[in-house]
Design an enzyme around this catalytic site. Sequence first.
Site, PDB file in Angstrom:
ATOM      1  CB  CYS A 298     -65.544   6.267   3.412  1.00  0.00           C
ATOM      2  SG  CYS A 298     -65.260   4.530   3.668  1.00  0.00           S
TER       3      CYS A 298
ATOM      4  CB  CYS B 183     -58.359  11.627 -14.767  1.00  0.00           C
ATOM      5  SG  CYS B 183     -58.828  12.542 -13.275  1.00  0.00           S
TER       6      CYS B 183
ATOM      7  CB  CYS C  19     -62.485  12.061  -9.944  1.00  0.00           C
ATOM      8  SG  CYS C  19     -61.303  13.133 -10.778  1.00  0.00           S
TER       9      CYS C  19
ATOM     10  CB  CYS D 130     -58.321  10.606  -9.933  1.00  0.00           C
ATOM     11  SG  CYS D 130     -59.512   9.610 -10.863  1.00  0.00           S
TER      12      CYS D 130
ATOM     13  CB  CYS E  72     -62.213  11.491 -14.972  1.00  0.00           C
ATOM     14  SG  CYS E  72     -61.852  10.473 -13.516  1.00  0.00           S
TER      15      CYS E  72
END
Length: 157
Positions: A108, A41, A84, A38, A87
């Site tokens: 995607c 984070c 995510c 991510c 976060c």
Amino acid sequence: MNYNKLNSEEERVIVDKATEPPFTGEYDNFYENGTFICRRCNMPLFSSKSKFDSGCGWPSFDESIQNAIKRIPDPDGIRTEIECENCGAHLGHEFLGEHLTDKNTRECVNSLSIRFIPKGKELPKKNSWIIILKSQQSPTDVSGAVKKSKKDSKVSN
């Protein structure tokens, strides 16, 4: 929250849930060995082994790292948004039943929502909830602490 600094385009996609134009992202035609994390984070999200060319114009994965992705039905009732788990960053959308891989799943993902860490390089530390413990009265990373829920902002000793 103690997250990585985002530029305005990254913030538009990750926070405001926009979509980058197809075939423009840095990871659309990118096939090196490693881990995609991510961008906000540093949570590990996808192994490069699960990436495939779907022809859609965005990075596509047929499997995420366990407990890394949260799936939320879109208000349109057709798509499923993926975020995510750590976060809440907007990653993209999940599509099932397209028969593009044996797993029959396509995550995607916006390139602006992820960052690539090559195999053999240490993954950066995950930025997670920051709290103040009563006993220390200072900010503490609780990535290893047990939390009752993400809504709970206190941890008792």
